[in-house]
Design a protein around this motif. Structure first.
Motif, short mmCIF file in Angstrom:
data_model
loop_
_atom_site.label_atom_id
_atom_site.label_comp_id
_atom_site.label_asym_id
_atom_site.label_seq_id
_atom_site.Cartn_x
_atom_site.Cartn_y
_atom_site.Cartn_z
N LEU A 1 59.51 -26.60 110.58
CA LEU A 1 60.20 -27.75 110.41
C LEU A 1 60.56 -28.56 111.98
CD1 LEU A 1 63.06 -27.21 107.84
CD2 LEU A 1 61.17 -28.92 107.78
N ALA A 2 60.43 -27.64 112.92
CA ALA A 2 60.45 -28.13 114.19
C ALA A 2 59.10 -28.54 114.82
CB ALA A 2 61.00 -27.09 115.28
N GLU A 3 58.27 -27.93 114.42
CA GLU A 3 56.65 -28.54 114.63
C GLU A 3 56.62 -29.92 113.78
OE1 GLU A 3 53.80 -25.67 113.33
OE2 GLU A 3 54.51 -24.17 114.41
N LEU A 4 56.97 -29.98 112.67
CA LEU A 4 56.87 -31.26 112.00
C LEU A 4 57.57 -32.26 112.76
CD1 LEU A 4 56.86 -30.26 108.27
CD2 LEU A 4 55.10 -30.97 109.41
N ASP A 5 58.62 -32.18 113.08
CA ASP A 5 59.58 -33.24 113.80
C ASP A 5 58.73 -33.41 115.26
OD1 ASP A 5 61.57 -32.91 111.91
OD2 ASP A 5 62.86 -31.61 112.87
N ALA A 6 58.30 -32.41 115.83
CA ALA A 6 57.84 -32.67 117.08
C ALA A 6 56.30 -33.50 116.92
CB ALA A 6 57.18 -31.42 117.87
N GLU A 7 55.77 -33.33 115.93
CA GLU A 7 54.61 -34.02 115.51
C GLU A 7 54.70 -35.59 114.87
OE1 GLU A 7 52.59 -31.82 112.42
OE2 GLU A 7 52.10 -30.22 113.64
N GLY A 8 56.08 -35.77 114.92
CA GLY A 8 56.72 -37.10 114.33
C GLY A 8 56.27 -37.31 112.63
N HIS A 9 56.44 -36.15 112.11
CA HIS A 9 56.21 -36.21 110.55
C HIS A 9 57.32 -36.60 109.81
CE1 HIS A 9 54.48 -35.06 106.82
NE2 HIS A 9 55.87 -34.58 106.38
N ARG A 10 57.18 -38.02 109.23
CA ARG A 10 58.11 -38.75 108.73
C ARG A 10 57.65 -39.18 107.31
NH1 ARG A 10 61.62 -36.51 111.02
NH2 ARG A 10 62.41 -37.34 113.01
N PRO A 11 57.75 -38.41 106.22
CA PRO A 11 57.20 -38.70 104.93
C PRO A 11 57.90 -39.94 104.28
CG PRO A 11 58.75 -36.78 104.59
CD PRO A 11 58.52 -37.11 106.09
N PRO A 12 57.21 -40.66 103.54
CA PRO A 12 57.82 -41.92 102.89
C PRO A 12 59.04 -41.23 101.99
CG PRO A 12 55.57 -41.14 101.82
CD PRO A 12 55.93 -40.28 103.11
N ILE A 13 60.09 -42.22 101.88
CA ILE A 13 61.29 -41.82 100.85
C ILE A 13 60.39 -42.10 99.71
CG2 ILE A 13 63.31 -42.34 100.21
CD1 ILE A 13 64.01 -42.94 103.07
N THR A 14 60.52 -41.37 98.71
CA THR A 14 60.36 -41.38 97.25
C THR A 14 61.50 -41.89 96.46
OG1 THR A 14 58.86 -39.43 97.66
CG2 THR A 14 58.63 -40.45 95.48
N SER A 15 61.06 -42.81 95.76
CA SER A 15 62.17 -43.21 94.54
C SER A 15 62.14 -42.24 93.41
CB SER A 15 62.04 -44.64 94.27
OG SER A 15 62.92 -45.02 93.16
N LEU A 16 63.50 -41.81 93.03
CA LEU A 16 63.74 -41.06 91.77
C LEU A 16 63.43 -41.73 90.56
CD1 LEU A 16 66.18 -38.46 92.69
CD2 LEU A 16 64.03 -38.07 92.88
N GLN A 17 63.46 -43.19 90.68
CA GLN A 17 63.43 -43.92 89.45
C GLN A 17 62.11 -44.01 89.14
OE1 GLN A 17 66.22 -45.02 88.46
NE2 GLN A 17 65.68 -46.68 87.30
N GLY A 18 61.70 -43.68 87.87
CA GLY A 18 60.29 -43.88 87.41
C GLY A 18 59.67 -42.62 87.30
N SER A 19 60.13 -41.69 87.96
CA SER A 19 59.32 -40.18 88.23
C SER A 19 59.89 -39.15 87.29
CB SER A 19 59.50 -39.78 89.74
OG SER A 19 60.79 -39.78 90.44
N ARG A 20 60.99 -39.73 86.54
CA ARG A 20 61.59 -38.51 85.57
C ARG A 20 60.63 -38.59 84.17
NH1 ARG A 20 67.84 -39.75 86.16
NH2 ARG A 20 67.90 -39.60 88.37
N GLN A 21 60.52 -37.53 83.73
CA GLN A 21 59.87 -37.41 82.30
C GLN A 21 60.77 -37.59 81.28
OE1 GLN A 21 58.36 -33.27 82.41
NE2 GLN A 21 56.31 -33.79 83.31
N SER A 22 60.35 -38.06 80.32
CA SER A 22 61.18 -38.36 79.37
C SER A 22 60.99 -37.38 78.10
CB SER A 22 61.08 -39.97 78.66
OG SER A 22 59.68 -40.31 78.50
#
Length: 182
Positions: free
Chosen positions: A161-182
């Motif tokens: 996690l520290a490595e990812l922060d140092a690399e500037g890794h910022r994943p896109p925020i994923t909306s939970l809306q529409g990703s649920r299975q019915s």
């Protein structure tokens, strides 16, 4: 008159959904249902081996082994189809929704950089909410060994996690809306 199923129905009622959830966090839902069914079939066949005081970790250990067998079979089928179609890139497993959401984030990125053993230790405690004693049963090791694995896995996760922060890794925020299975 004694119970015809020796209490197996109670075991099923108490733990089937949890075993299914355990499998569904690792494979697609249909395969997870097969894994849960196979787990309880094995439990039925080996019901004399079931520990009366802690059956859940024992069931998860069986499910873990069934998943390992499924993964080996999946790899073999993938290799066979790859040879037949000369397409070696076709062996990636289908991920479930929860795995997709987790893997899309920072924690998922960090988990993917860890070994399978480290991921399993962290997932048993984090996702399955098992204590070290139960998680050790699932992992097939002593409580001390599992505790050491978990400690090391947490240290490695923190480092990644520290490595990812140092690399500037910022994943896109994923909306939970529409990703649920019915």
């Amino acid at each position: 008159m004694p119970d015809a199923d020796d209490g197996f129905g109670e075991l099923w009622d108490a733990h089937y959904d949890d075993v299914l959830s355990y499998a569904a966090r690792r494979v697609d839902h249909e395969t997870a249902r097969d894994v849960a069914a196979e787990t309880f079939l094995i439990a039925w066949r080996r019901r004399n081996d079931l520990p009366a005081d802690r059956p859940f970790p024992w069931l998860l250990n069986v499910a873990r082994n069934v998943l390992a067998n499924e993964a080996r079979g999946h790899r073999r089928r993938g290799l066979l189809w790859g040879r037949l179609r000369d397409d070696r890139d076709r062996h990636a497993p289908v991920a479930d929704v929860a795995t997709g959401l987790v893997e899309s984030g920072r924690i998922g990125a960090a988990l993917r950089r860890l070994s399978a053993r480290d991921r399993e230790a962290l997932q048993l405690v984090g996702w399955e909410e098992l204590d070290p004693k139960d998680a050790a049963i699932v992992a097939g090791c002593s409580v001390k060994t599992f505790s050491v694995r978990l400690h090391r896995a947490r240290r490695r996760l923190a480092a990644v996690l520290a490595e990812l922060d140092a690399e500037g890794h910022r994943p896109p925020i994923t909306s939970l809306q529409g990703s649920r299975q019915s």
